[in-house]
Design a protein around this motif. Structure first.
Motif, PDB file in Angstrom:
ATOM      1  N   PRO A 276      95.492  15.917 -54.427  1.00 46.98           N
ATOM      2  CA  PRO A 276      94.748  17.156 -54.676  1.00 46.98           C
ATOM      3  C   PRO A 276      93.600  17.334 -53.689  1.00 46.98           C
ATOM      4  O   PRO A 276      92.951  16.374 -53.276  1.00 46.98           O
ATOM      5  N   ASP A 278      90.335  20.459 -52.699  1.00 44.29           N
ATOM      6  CA  ASP A 278      89.611  21.575 -53.302  1.00 44.29           C
ATOM      7  C   ASP A 278      90.429  22.858 -53.265  1.00 44.29           C
ATOM      8  O   ASP A 278      90.428  23.649 -54.216  1.00 44.29           O
ATOM      9  N   CYS A 281      93.443  22.644 -55.716  1.00 44.46           N
ATOM     10  CA  CYS A 281      92.953  22.682 -57.090  1.00 44.46           C
ATOM     11  C   CYS A 281      92.638  24.114 -57.527  1.00 44.46           C
ATOM     12  O   CYS A 281      92.916  24.511 -58.661  1.00 44.46           O
ATOM     13  N   GLN A 354      88.289  18.965 -56.316  1.00 48.91           N
ATOM     14  CA  GLN A 354      88.825  17.601 -56.283  1.00 48.91           C
ATOM     15  C   GLN A 354      87.834  16.636 -56.925  1.00 48.91           C
ATOM     16  O   GLN A 354      86.647  16.674 -56.642  1.00 48.91           O
ATOM     17  N   CYS A 369      92.232  17.085 -60.273  1.00 47.06           N
ATOM     18  CA  CYS A 369      91.521  18.357 -60.203  1.00 47.06           C
ATOM     19  C   CYS A 369      90.636  18.499 -61.433  1.00 47.06           C
ATOM     20  O   CYS A 369      91.117  18.395 -62.569  1.00 47.06           O
TER      21      CYS A 369
END
Length: 481
Positions: A276, A278, A281, A354, A369
């Motif tokens: 994952p 940012d 997510c 994240q 996430c």
């Protein structure tokens, strides 16, 4: 009588003459008495040499002469079998050591510095004191009351009178010691974990659904691709038979929109796979919410149109004015826009990001996430559930309306499955940790997409491909009541 004096031995050493007990024996073997004021080692050598010169048949040497010492205190000289003719005027060291240990115990001294000779005699004396429970410090500060604690453990003081005596306890979870006799263990950093011996910190294992070494990633990817291909195949069938009654019934454009949203739902599974970030997510948590809202809104619009169409058949019915092209699109646009607004607010005030979970499992780091705002996350799920519940209730109410191409009963089954999946998903999602939380979400997305595709479109595809005689307008009009 012959006396070997200590100062004579010392003077010969100073003059460089090698001191040999045999020299004394050759000149003194006929003497009656030997008084030896020398060290234990020299006395032992002389005693053995005299024993070798013993000749029972010789009148002069029928027995070795007695040897008397006032300086040798080694306990081994008390052995009458080895040294039957050795006598001394001092006590042996064993009695001295016993007296010292009694003195230490009497005054309660538990840490004592003692200087001993670095030989077998010193080792024997040391063991006598240790056996009495004393802790000793020699030429270097090392405890001899207990065994050394190896790396991976620490010293733990025993509950005895001797505070220097200790046990060795393994380091606690998450701690190491890399030296012998460590007083305390060292805690590993938050991203590290001890090895099996607990003498070194190693990087923690990173956990997420990886494409490289996780079978689940391959399975989910395969199901997602297969779902997209099947949905695309159905899409092609509907486009090829777009002018047939079963496709035109109840707004074929809504069917196209529903198929397209199902394809996007299958593709959104790939946002849950891999490490994952940012960006993933943010799209992961909002994409399936929007895609399913569009799909459920399309089904809701279909259900509303079935209801309106039936009620508008009565003469002078006010529902006739709602039979226009704009109504279903307005329903889809309005219901989907509310979900889009929820997601935009979510991404604006507290977006998903994240997160590294180092607490759930001590030996690994979960890369996951974080929803950012739980309120926004559950608002998104709640609104999607509200749309599904309204669609289910309305479809259940109109499922028996007389229409050969009435989709309401299929929509009822699809919404029942959809609601069941997401209602069971929430407690399962909250009770799991790590990558299995992601597995729960993926399963919910897959099951919902398959349910919508199977319940709504498989029956129509079956008629188009295998029961083409039912795909006629006359059949549609003839079966209406």
């Amino acid at each position: 009588m012959y006396v070997v004096m200590r100062d004579r031995i010392k003077s010969e050493k100073c003059e460089g003459t090698k001191v040999d007990s045999t020299n004394y024996i050759d000149g003194l073997r006929h003497k009656d008495l030997w008084i030896l004021s020398i060290s234990t080692d020299f006395l032992v050598n002389i005693a053995r040499d005299l024993q070798n010169f013993y000749v029972p048949s010789s009148p002069a040497m029928q027995a070795p002469p007695p040897q008397i010492s006032y300086g040798a205190s080694d306990p081994s000289l008390s052995d009458r079998l080895l040294y039957p003719h050795v006598f001394r005027m001092v006590q042996n060291n064993h009695i001295h050591n016993m007296a010292i240990s009694e003195l230490l115990e009497h005054f309660g001294w538990t840490w004592v510095g003692i200087i001993l000779s670095d030989d077998e005699t010193g080792e024997i004396e040391l063991q006598i004191l240790i056996n009495r429970g004393s802790c000793l410090s020699l030429q270097i500060p090392v405890s001899r009351c207990s065994d050394q604690c190896s790396p991976g453990s620490r010293k733990k003081t025993r509950e005895t009178i001797h505070s220097c005596c200790y046990d060795c306890d393994p380091c606690s979870e998450g701690e190491i010691s890399n030296i012998t006799d460590a007083e305390n263990c060292i805690k590993c950093q938050s991203d590290e974990w001890p090895n099996e011996k607990r003498d070194r910190c190693l990087p923690k294992v990173l956990e997420f659904i990886s494409y490289q070494n996780d079978t689940m990633a391959s399975v989910f990817s395969g199901v997602s691709v297969f779902g997209c291909l099947v949905t695309g195949f159905i899409f092609r069938i509907f486009i090829s038979h777009r002018d047939t009654p079963i496709v035109k019934a109840n707004n074929r454009n809504l069917s196209y929109l529903l198929l397209f949203s199902i394809i996007l739902s299958f593709l959104s599974i790939f946002l849950f796979l891999g490490c994952p970030t940012d960006v993933t997510c943010r799209f992961r948590e909002t994409s399936f919410g929007i895609f399913f809202s569009v799909a459920v809104s399309s089904l809701l619009a279909k259900t509303v149109m079935v209801c309106v169409a039936f009620k508008s058949t009565k003469p002078g019915s006010p529902w006739r004015k709602w039979l226009n092209v704009k109504l279903p699109y307005t329903i889809v646009l309005l219901c989907s826009s509310i979900q889009v607004v929820i997601c935009v607010i979510w991404l604006s005030i507290s977006p998903p990001f994240q997160d590294f979970d180092t607490q759930s499992y001590p030996e690994k780091i979960i890369i996951q996430c974080n929803e950012g705002s739980d309120i926004c996350f559950y608002s998104m799920l709640g609104y999607m559930g509200l749309l599904a519940a309204v669609s289910f209730v309305l479809a259940f109410m109109v499922r028996t309306l007389p229409d050969s191409f009435n989709e309401a009963k299929y929509i009822t089954f699809s919404m029942l499955l959809f609601c069941s999946v997401w209602i069971s998903m929430i407690p399962a999602y909250l009770s799991t940790r790590g990558k299995y939380m992601v597995v729960v979400e993926i399963f919910a997305v897959m099951a919902s997409s398959i349910g919508l595709l199977g319940c709504v479109f498989f029956p129509k595809c079956f008629i188009i491909m295998f029961k083409n005689e039912k795909n006629r307008k006359t059949d549609l009009l003839g079966k209406r009541k």
